[in-house]
Design an enzyme around this catalytic site. Structure first.
Site, PDB file in Angstrom:
ATOM      1  N   GLY A  75      74.553 -31.289 -70.643  1.00  0.00           N
ATOM      2  CA  GLY A  75      75.640 -30.862 -71.528  1.00  0.00           C
ATOM      3  C   GLY A  75      76.355 -29.594 -71.130  1.00  0.00           C
ATOM      4  CD  GLU A  83      70.954 -25.305 -74.716  1.00  0.00           C
ATOM      5  OE1 GLU A  83      71.860 -26.148 -74.559  1.00  0.00           O
ATOM      6  OE2 GLU A  83      69.784 -25.626 -74.972  1.00  0.00           O
ATOM      7  CG  ASP A  84      75.031 -28.572 -74.754  1.00  0.00           C
ATOM      8  OD1 ASP A  84      74.041 -27.952 -75.233  1.00  0.00           O
ATOM      9  OD2 ASP A  84      75.021 -29.807 -74.594  1.00  0.00           O
ATOM     10  CG  ASP A 131      72.015 -29.379 -84.465  1.00  0.00           C
ATOM     11  OD1 ASP A 131      72.327 -28.852 -85.538  1.00  0.00           O
ATOM     12  OD2 ASP A 131      71.788 -30.611 -84.373  1.00  0.00           O
ATOM     13  CE  LYS A 151      75.645 -29.667 -84.883  1.00  0.00           C
ATOM     14  NZ  LYS A 151      75.962 -31.080 -84.573  1.00  0.00           N
ATOM     15  CG  PHE A 175      77.737 -36.024 -83.050  1.00  0.00           C
ATOM     16  CD1 PHE A 175      76.443 -35.623 -82.777  1.00  0.00           C
ATOM     17  CD2 PHE A 175      78.443 -36.728 -82.076  1.00  0.00           C
ATOM     18  CE1 PHE A 175      75.850 -35.919 -81.554  1.00  0.00           C
ATOM     19  CE2 PHE A 175      77.865 -37.018 -80.851  1.00  0.00           C
ATOM     20  CZ  PHE A 175      76.561 -36.616 -80.591  1.00  0.00           C
ATOM     21  CB  VAL A 176      81.357 -31.535 -81.336  1.00  0.00           C
ATOM     22  CG1 VAL A 176      81.984 -31.025 -82.624  1.00  0.00           C
ATOM     23  CG2 VAL A 176      80.121 -30.713 -80.971  1.00  0.00           C
ATOM     24  NE  ARG A 206      76.542 -36.221 -70.245  1.00  0.00           N
ATOM     25  CZ  ARG A 206      75.627 -35.684 -71.040  1.00  0.00           C
ATOM     26  NH1 ARG A 206      75.849 -34.544 -71.640  1.00  0.00           N
ATOM     27  NH2 ARG A 206      74.487 -36.307 -71.254  1.00  0.00           N
TER      28      ARG A 206
HETATM   29  P1  5GP Z   1      68.786 -28.484 -81.031  1.00  0.00           P
HETATM   30  O1  5GP Z   1      67.507 -28.532 -80.256  1.00  0.00           O
HETATM   31  O2  5GP Z   1      69.328 -27.079 -81.186  1.00  0.00           O
HETATM   32  O3  5GP Z   1      68.685 -29.181 -82.343  1.00  0.00           O
HETATM   33  O4  5GP Z   1      69.835 -29.341 -80.253  1.00  0.00           O
HETATM   34  C1  5GP Z   1      70.305 -28.950 -79.052  1.00  0.00           C
HETATM   35  C2  5GP Z   1      70.798 -30.139 -78.274  1.00  0.00           C
HETATM   36  O5  5GP Z   1      71.144 -31.231 -79.114  1.00  0.00           O
HETATM   37  C3  5GP Z   1      72.051 -29.782 -77.525  1.00  0.00           C
HETATM   38  O6  5GP Z   1      71.773 -29.238 -76.260  1.00  0.00           O
HETATM   39  C4  5GP Z   1      72.767 -31.119 -77.460  1.00  0.00           C
HETATM   40  O7  5GP Z   1      72.330 -31.851 -76.338  1.00  0.00           O
HETATM   41  C5  5GP Z   1      72.337 -31.839 -78.714  1.00  0.00           C
HETATM   42  N1  5GP Z   1      73.327 -31.723 -79.786  1.00  0.00           N
HETATM   43  C6  5GP Z   1      73.219 -31.041 -80.949  1.00  0.00           C
HETATM   44  N2  5GP Z   1      74.328 -31.163 -81.693  1.00  0.00           N
HETATM   45  C7  5GP Z   1      75.162 -31.946 -80.982  1.00  0.00           C
HETATM   46  C8  5GP Z   1      76.502 -32.430 -81.208  1.00  0.00           C
HETATM   47  O8  5GP Z   1      77.174 -32.169 -82.212  1.00  0.00           O
HETATM   48  N3  5GP Z   1      77.031 -33.209 -80.222  1.00  0.00           N
HETATM   49  C9  5GP Z   1      76.357 -33.530 -79.086  1.00  0.00           C
HETATM   50  N4  5GP Z   1      76.980 -34.292 -78.200  1.00  0.00           N
HETATM   51  N5  5GP Z   1      75.113 -33.084 -78.835  1.00  0.00           N
HETATM   52  C10 5GP Z   1      74.527 -32.305 -79.774  1.00  0.00           C
END
Ligand code: 5GP
Length: 182
Positions: free
Chosen positions: A49, A103-104, A107, A135, A156-157, A169
């Protein structure tokens, strides 16, 4: 909001334009350089990402910069599985280095919490975190993020590196994705 091309399965709406992204990336790059003086910086991009962001960010940081990549798997479709594992490890020893984890999106914070713990075990000189998107709506793991590109609402983006089941992507902007069921 408009209908996607035939290969797309939903509708999407621009949240952050390509122009807004490139302006913010330049600011982040300057800030990251300023915080490290003239020391060497190793960017660690989290696959897949963050690679578009990483490519632009690297060009916005003047001076001594190295690039490394780390693959993790933590997210399936539109729901987090709650599991994180390394699928592709670093190719270099990061002991004594100034690390900036790229990081992208953050969440729940689960992925980042795992990555910070894992990287700190390897004794870098410093470890900072930059995320293009923050987010905070579902943050269940408290993590420190040093640089945030954009704080976004609970949606969700896709685009600019972010996928839905490996697609989208390549979109140059960040789009809010809404699935369409016919
Ligand atoms: P976390 O571990 O913080 O819950 O999630 C991190 C990962 O979840 C990100 O690196 C990404 O790959 C994925 N992710 C979380 N939210 C989104 C979203 O809105 N869109 C997409 N495409 N991936 C997300």
């Amino acid at each position: 909001s408009y209908r996607l091309e035939s290969w797309m399965k939903g509708s999407h709406e621009t949240l952050i334009s390509a122009e807004q992204i490139s302006e913010r990336v330049v600011e982040l790059g300057a800030q990251i350089r300023a915080d490290h003086g003239d020391e060497e910086i190793t960017l660690i991009g989290v696959l897949k990402g963050s690679i578009l962001f990483m490519a632009d960010l690297a060009r916005a940081i003047p001076g001594d910069v190295q690039l490394e990549f780390l693959g993790v798997s933590s997210y399936m479709g539109t729901k987090s599985t709650g599991q994180v594992r390394i699928t592709h490890d670093l190719s270099a020893d990061i002991t004594g280095r100034n690390i900036v984890l790229v990081e992208d999106i953050v969440d729940t914070g689960l992925t980042l919490k795992f990555l910070i713990r894992t990287l700190n075990q390897r004794n870098p000189k410093s470890l900072r975190v930059v995320t293009l998107l923050d987010k905070p709506a579902h943050r269940s793991n408290q993590v420190q993020v040093d640089y945030v590109g954009f704080k976004i609402p609970d949606a969700f983006v896709i685009g600019y590196g972010l996928d839905l089941d490996q697609r989208y992507r390549n979109l140059p902007s960040i789009e809010v994705f809404t699935p369409v069921t016919d």
